[in-house]
Design a protein around this motif. Structure first.
Motif, PDB file in Angstrom:
ATOM      1  N   ILE A  89     -25.668   5.116 -17.653  1.00  8.46           N
ATOM      2  CA  ILE A  89     -24.994   3.828 -17.435  1.00  8.46           C
ATOM      3  C   ILE A  89     -23.686   4.042 -16.692  1.00  8.46           C
ATOM      4  O   ILE A  89     -23.360   3.308 -15.745  1.00  8.46           O
ATOM      5  CB  ILE A  89     -24.751   3.129 -18.790  1.00  8.46           C
ATOM      6  CG1 ILE A  89     -26.079   2.684 -19.406  1.00  8.46           C
ATOM      7  CG2 ILE A  89     -23.826   1.928 -18.621  1.00  8.46           C
ATOM      8  CD1 ILE A  89     -25.959   2.147 -20.810  1.00  8.46           C
ATOM      9  N   ALA A  90     -22.903   5.046 -17.108  1.00 11.61           N
ATOM     10  CA  ALA A  90     -21.643   5.337 -16.428  1.00 11.61           C
ATOM     11  C   ALA A  90     -21.887   5.706 -14.968  1.00 11.61           C
ATOM     12  O   ALA A  90     -21.135   5.297 -14.074  1.00 11.61           O
ATOM     13  CB  ALA A  90     -20.912   6.472 -17.151  1.00 11.61           C
ATOM     14  N   ALA A  91     -22.955   6.462 -14.717  1.00 13.51           N
ATOM     15  CA  ALA A  91     -23.279   6.829 -13.339  1.00 13.51           C
ATOM     16  C   ALA A  91     -23.670   5.603 -12.519  1.00 13.51           C
ATOM     17  O   ALA A  91     -23.292   5.470 -11.342  1.00 13.51           O
ATOM     18  CB  ALA A  91     -24.401   7.861 -13.329  1.00 13.51           C
ATOM     19  N   ALA A  92     -24.420   4.690 -13.121  1.00 10.00           N
ATOM     20  CA  ALA A  92     -24.823   3.469 -12.415  1.00 10.00           C
ATOM     21  C   ALA A  92     -23.615   2.598 -12.089  1.00 10.00           C
ATOM     22  O   ALA A  92     -23.523   2.004 -11.000  1.00 10.00           O
ATOM     23  CB  ALA A  92     -25.837   2.698 -13.250  1.00 10.00           C
ATOM     24  N   ARG A  93     -22.656   2.507 -13.016  1.00  6.39           N
ATOM     25  CA  ARG A  93     -21.448   1.719 -12.746  1.00  6.39           C
ATOM     26  C   ARG A  93     -20.613   2.351 -11.638  1.00  6.39           C
ATOM     27  O   ARG A  93     -20.029   1.646 -10.807  1.00  6.39           O
ATOM     28  CB  ARG A  93     -20.632   1.603 -14.023  1.00  6.39           C
ATOM     29  CG  ARG A  93     -21.244   0.622 -15.031  1.00  6.39           C
ATOM     30  CD  ARG A  93     -20.550   0.656 -16.368  1.00  6.39           C
ATOM     31  NE  ARG A  93     -21.035  -0.414 -17.246  1.00  6.39           N
ATOM     32  CZ  ARG A  93     -20.869  -0.440 -18.550  1.00  6.39           C
ATOM     33  NH1 ARG A  93     -20.215   0.549 -19.155  1.00  6.39           N
ATOM     34  NH2 ARG A  93     -21.352  -1.439 -19.278  1.00  6.39           N
ATOM     35  N   ALA A  94     -20.557   3.677 -11.612  1.00  2.00           N
ATOM     36  CA  ALA A  94     -19.832   4.347 -10.529  1.00  2.00           C
ATOM     37  C   ALA A  94     -20.515   4.103  -9.193  1.00  2.00           C
ATOM     38  O   ALA A  94     -19.849   3.985  -8.152  1.00  2.00           O
ATOM     39  CB  ALA A  94     -19.744   5.848 -10.823  1.00  2.00           C
ATOM     40  N   GLU A  95     -21.841   3.980  -9.206  1.00  2.00           N
ATOM     41  CA  GLU A  95     -22.568   3.698  -7.968  1.00  2.00           C
ATOM     42  C   GLU A  95     -22.204   2.306  -7.427  1.00  2.00           C
ATOM     43  O   GLU A  95     -22.165   2.097  -6.207  1.00  2.00           O
ATOM     44  CB  GLU A  95     -24.069   3.797  -8.214  1.00  2.00           C
ATOM     45  CG  GLU A  95     -24.901   3.668  -6.943  1.00  2.00           C
ATOM     46  CD  GLU A  95     -26.371   3.913  -7.189  1.00  2.00           C
ATOM     47  OE1 GLU A  95     -27.171   3.672  -6.248  1.00  2.00           O
ATOM     48  OE2 GLU A  95     -26.744   4.337  -8.302  1.00  2.00           O
ATOM     49  N   VAL A  96     -21.946   1.362  -8.319  1.00  2.00           N
ATOM     50  CA  VAL A  96     -21.479   0.041  -7.883  1.00  2.00           C
ATOM     51  C   VAL A  96     -20.150   0.173  -7.149  1.00  2.00           C
ATOM     52  O   VAL A  96     -19.935  -0.432  -6.084  1.00  2.00           O
ATOM     53  CB  VAL A  96     -21.340  -0.908  -9.086  1.00  2.00           C
ATOM     54  CG1 VAL A  96     -20.704  -2.232  -8.641  1.00  2.00           C
ATOM     55  CG2 VAL A  96     -22.696  -1.171  -9.724  1.00  2.00           C
ATOM     56  N   ASP A  97     -19.225   0.965  -7.692  1.00  2.00           N
ATOM     57  CA  ASP A  97     -17.921   1.165  -7.048  1.00  2.00           C
ATOM     58  C   ASP A  97     -18.065   1.876  -5.708  1.00  2.00           C
ATOM     59  O   ASP A  97     -17.315   1.604  -4.767  1.00  2.00           O
ATOM     60  CB  ASP A  97     -16.998   1.956  -7.976  1.00  2.00           C
ATOM     61  CG  ASP A  97     -16.638   1.169  -9.237  1.00  2.00           C
ATOM     62  OD1 ASP A  97     -16.626  -0.070  -9.169  1.00  2.00           O
ATOM     63  OD2 ASP A  97     -16.382   1.808 -10.279  1.00  2.00           O
ATOM     64  N   VAL A  98     -19.030   2.792  -5.630  1.00  2.00           N
ATOM     65  CA  VAL A  98     -19.284   3.464  -4.350  1.00  2.00           C
ATOM     66  C   VAL A  98     -19.734   2.444  -3.306  1.00  2.00           C
ATOM     67  O   VAL A  98     -19.287   2.468  -2.152  1.00  2.00           O
ATOM     68  CB  VAL A  98     -20.350   4.571  -4.519  1.00  2.00           C
ATOM     69  CG1 VAL A  98     -20.807   5.099  -3.156  1.00  2.00           C
ATOM     70  CG2 VAL A  98     -19.798   5.711  -5.360  1.00  2.00           C
ATOM     71  N   ALA A  99     -20.627   1.542  -3.706  1.00  2.00           N
ATOM     72  CA  ALA A  99     -21.104   0.519  -2.770  1.00  2.00           C
ATOM     73  C   ALA A  99     -19.983  -0.439  -2.374  1.00  2.00           C
ATOM     74  O   ALA A  99     -19.886  -0.850  -1.205  1.00  2.00           O
ATOM     75  CB  ALA A  99     -22.266  -0.249  -3.405  1.00  2.00           C
ATOM     76  N   ARG A 100     -19.112  -0.795  -3.298  1.00  2.00           N
ATOM     77  CA  ARG A 100     -18.011  -1.703  -2.975  1.00  2.00           C
ATOM     78  C   ARG A 100     -17.005  -1.060  -2.031  1.00  2.00           C
ATOM     79  O   ARG A 100     -16.287  -1.779  -1.308  1.00  2.00           O
ATOM     80  CB  ARG A 100     -17.305  -2.108  -4.269  1.00  2.00           C
ATOM     81  CG  ARG A 100     -18.086  -3.102  -5.124  1.00  2.00           C
ATOM     82  CD  ARG A 100     -17.406  -3.325  -6.454  1.00  2.00           C
ATOM     83  NE  ARG A 100     -18.053  -4.371  -7.239  1.00  2.00           N
ATOM     84  CZ  ARG A 100     -17.782  -4.607  -8.508  1.00  2.00           C
ATOM     85  NH1 ARG A 100     -16.874  -3.860  -9.154  1.00  2.00           N
ATOM     86  NH2 ARG A 100     -18.404  -5.578  -9.160  1.00  2.00           N
ATOM     87  N   ALA A 101     -16.913   0.234  -2.033  1.00  3.37           N
ATOM     88  CA  ALA A 101     -15.956   0.920  -1.148  1.00  3.37           C
ATOM     89  C   ALA A 101     -16.238   0.652   0.319  1.00  3.37           C
ATOM     90  O   ALA A 101     -15.334   0.761   1.158  1.00  3.37           O
ATOM     91  CB  ALA A 101     -15.971   2.420  -1.428  1.00  3.37           C
ATOM     92  N   ASP A 102     -17.480   0.299   0.655  1.00  2.00           N
ATOM     93  CA  ASP A 102     -17.808   0.005   2.057  1.00  2.00           C
ATOM     94  C   ASP A 102     -17.103  -1.246   2.569  1.00  2.00           C
ATOM     95  O   ASP A 102     -17.049  -1.477   3.781  1.00  2.00           O
ATOM     96  CB  ASP A 102     -19.326  -0.152   2.212  1.00  2.00           C
ATOM     97  CG  ASP A 102     -20.057   1.167   2.042  1.00  2.00           C
ATOM     98  OD1 ASP A 102     -19.412   2.230   2.200  1.00  2.00           O
ATOM     99  OD2 ASP A 102     -21.270   1.146   1.747  1.00  2.00           O
ATOM    100  N   TYR A 103     -16.594  -2.091   1.660  1.00  2.00           N
ATOM    101  CA  TYR A 103     -15.853  -3.274   2.086  1.00  2.00           C
ATOM    102  C   TYR A 103     -14.407  -2.946   2.463  1.00  2.00           C
ATOM    103  O   TYR A 103     -13.715  -3.787   3.029  1.00  2.00           O
ATOM    104  CB  TYR A 103     -15.841  -4.318   0.960  1.00  2.00           C
ATOM    105  CG  TYR A 103     -17.137  -5.085   0.813  1.00  2.00           C
ATOM    106  CD1 TYR A 103     -17.394  -6.202   1.594  1.00  2.00           C
ATOM    107  CD2 TYR A 103     -18.097  -4.677  -0.114  1.00  2.00           C
ATOM    108  CE1 TYR A 103     -18.580  -6.914   1.465  1.00  2.00           C
ATOM    109  CE2 TYR A 103     -19.287  -5.384  -0.264  1.00  2.00           C
ATOM    110  CZ  TYR A 103     -19.522  -6.495   0.536  1.00  2.00           C
ATOM    111  OH  TYR A 103     -20.699  -7.199   0.402  1.00  2.00           O
ATOM    112  N   LYS A 104     -13.954  -1.764   2.155  1.00  2.00           N
ATOM    113  CA  LYS A 104     -12.562  -1.402   2.385  1.00  2.00           C
ATOM    114  C   LYS A 104     -12.412  -0.586   3.670  1.00  2.00           C
ATOM    115  O   LYS A 104     -13.360   0.043   4.120  1.00  2.00           O
ATOM    116  CB  LYS A 104     -12.029  -0.600   1.193  1.00  2.00           C
ATOM    117  CG  LYS A 104     -12.111  -1.379  -0.126  1.00  2.00           C
ATOM    118  CD  LYS A 104     -11.684  -0.517  -1.303  1.00  2.00           C
ATOM    119  CE  LYS A 104     -11.810  -1.283  -2.624  1.00  2.00           C
ATOM    120  NZ  LYS A 104     -11.433  -0.454  -3.786  1.00  2.00           N
ATOM    121  N   PRO A 105     -11.204  -0.592   4.257  1.00  2.00           N
ATOM    122  CA  PRO A 105     -10.995   0.191   5.483  1.00  2.00           C
ATOM    123  C   PRO A 105     -10.990   1.690   5.181  1.00  2.00           C
ATOM    124  O   PRO A 105     -10.783   2.128   4.052  1.00  2.00           O
ATOM    125  CB  PRO A 105      -9.625  -0.286   5.966  1.00  2.00           C
ATOM    126  CG  PRO A 105      -8.929  -0.750   4.734  1.00  2.00           C
ATOM    127  CD  PRO A 105     -10.003  -1.336   3.856  1.00  2.00           C
TER     128      PRO A 105
END
Length: 533
Positions: A348-364
């Protein structure tokens, strides 16, 4: 691990994804059925396992081919566990997953640091722009490359020729011919900010490592359970061989008694024949137990990685201590300690970190670079030049690619949470079941002891009545069968007690060799002991 398809009377241990095992033991009614089925005690870890002992002499050894003179291998329980863990593919798989997760952490840490790249390239071209660029890089460009010679030739120091000279197309510039360049580059890339993507990738890798380590612990505890089952199964099977032998000796004494009474005219020939048939059946039971013992020894050897051609000597009988805990405490311990639940938390912790990895694409993203180049028309490190710079990248629109990636990662989180809740619900129910069965097991043993005492007295009385001509051989054999079954039930109850306790420790996430104790060197005496323990 390979799973055995053999039916088992003495125990069938089933393991769920949450690591809880339960034992189901159908009750026998006749001794031949008890021996025939109960000796197939193999665990799920073995391919073809019928756990028993080999001989009536009760030496815990298996048959070996004729001519095999090697000394029997003494196999204490702790060594059996160690051998199982060292050669089992399940442990190899979990260790490989741990190594994979650690490598992912190392990769993520490396992505936070600068990188240095060395490259070498060669290029040839007759394209005017490329040729001029190569000459500039090689510091070979001159005025004649711009057509200076043709200009002055047309101009001829006459101002009237200046318009014509300016319109002259220089061949050296427009059609330079082939030129080649050898380039050696050294580039330093420095990551400054990537929207937290690399940091979250490291967090994800650390969570996967924790899940892999918990999975490894779960696999090890499951293998300990299989070893307990195999080892205690052989102790139990040895006792079944002894029960069969005792039944045979009783049948032989009945045959002799019937022969004597028949000679004296007290009983009919039918009684004598019935006693002889009963003796033959009991001898078959003993042979069947021995055959099952040979198969059982092979099963334990497969589990522990021992050569099947070598004898083994189990020099101890084992039992498992009962956890001193209430049902509510057991459930709390299982929820916090069960390694399979811990592995799900890591996922579960790994899956939540994967969400943050995907959100990083919105940042410069911003990175620095420094590069040194060497250019020449031959191989070498000459004509060096330097380039430094910074690159800011920010994707502002992509038709839903990034949002789809985030949604996919969120779906993984939801799936992991549902999987954990499903495992928790199942664990709570199964802990209650195995806790009650483990606490009932000792009471079953006490009842079986009393049943043996009662059956022994019944046989004694029926023997006296038969000697006096007041009972038939059928009645005497029925009483002896009850005694044989009572002994078999005691053996079975002891094995059940051991496995239920081990299953409870497994559910609590605390099953290890330290939970197993040696109760007596003589497994038959331990299993058939009707005294208080």
């Amino acid at each position: 691990m390979a799973r055995s398809n053999h039916p088992r009377l003495s125990s069938k241990v089933s393991s769920g994804d949450d690591g809880v095992s339960t034992a189901r033991l159908p009750g026998p009614r006749l001794l031949p059925t008890v021996i025939a089925l109960a000796l197939t005690l193999g665990g799920q870890a073995m391919t073809s396992q019928a756990l028993a002992v080999e001989t009536e002499a009760v030496d815990f050894t298996a048959e070996t081919p004729a001519g095999d003179s090697r000394q029997a291998l003494t196999l204490p329980f702790n060594e059996a566990v160690e051998r199982t863990l060292n050669q089992n593919a399940a442990v190899d798989l979990s260790q490989a997953r741990i190594a994979e997760a650690r490598a992912a952490i190392e990769q993520a840490n490396g992505n936070l640091l600068p990188t240095l790249d060395l490259s070498f390239g060669v290029m040839g071209s007759n394209n005017p722009l490329n040729v001029f660029g190569m000459k500039l890089q090689q510091e070979q460009a001159n005025f004649n490359d711009f057509g200076a010679g043709e200009f002055f030739q047309t101009y001829a120091n006459d101002p009237a020729n200046l318009p014509a000279a300016l319109e002259t197309e220089p061949d050296n510039l427009n059609d330079p011919g082939w030129h080649h360049n050898f380039q050696t580059s050294l580039k330093l890339s420095i990551p400054i900010y990537n929207g937290g993507k690399i940091r979250e990738m490291r967090t994800q890798a650390q969570a996967l490592l924790q899940a892999a380590q918990s999975g490894d612990e779960a696999a090890r505890q499951q293998l300990v359970l299989h070893t307990v089952e195999a080892y205690a199964g052989i102790n139990t099977a040895e006792a079944f061989v002894e029960v069969a032998s005792q039944a045979r000796e009783a049948a032989r004494s009945f045959r002799d008694l019937s022969q004597k009474l028949y000679d004296e005219g007290v009983v009919t020939k039918a009684d004598l024949l019935k006693a002889k048939v009963n003796l033959g059946e009991r001898e078959l039971d003993v042979e069947n137990a021995r055959n099952q013992a040979a198969n059982a020894a092979d099963g334990l050897k497969v589990l522990t990685g021992i050569d099947t051609g070598r004898d083994i000597d189990l020099n101890e009988a084992i039992d498992v201590a009962l956890p001193e805990t209430t049902l509510e405490e057991a459930r709390q311990l299982a929820l916090s300690n069960n390694p399979r639940i811990q592995a799900l938390r890591g996922r579960i912790a790994a899956a939540r970190a994967e969400v943050d990895v995907a959100r990083a694409d919105y940042k410069p993203q911003f990175n620095l670079m420094a590069q040194q180049d060497f250019n020449d028309d031959t191989v070498g490190l000459r004509n060096d030049s330097y380039t430094v710079g910074g690159v800011l990248t920010w994707r502002v629109f992509d038709f839903g690619a990034r949002s789809g990636k985030v949604d996919r990662a969120r779906a993984k989180v939801d799936a992991s949470l549902a999987e954990r809740q499903q495992a928790l619900d199942k664990l709570i129910g199964q802990v209650g079941k195995v806790w009650r069965e483990a606490n009932m097991a000792e009471k079953r043993v006490e009842v079986r002891r009393l049943a043996i005492s009662q059956s022994e007295e019944a046989v004694r009385l029926e023997t006296l009545r038969y000697q006096q001509g007041l009972a038939t051989m059928t009645e005497l054999l029925a009483a002896q069968t009850e005694l044989d079954n009572a002994r078999a039930e005691l053996i079975r109850a002891r094995f059940q007690r051991t496995m239920q306790r081990a299953a409870l420790w497994l559910a609590l996430g605390e099953l290890g060799p330290e939970r197993v104790e040696s109760v007596r060197a003589d497994g038959v005496e331990a299993a058939l002991d009707t005294s208080e323990s």
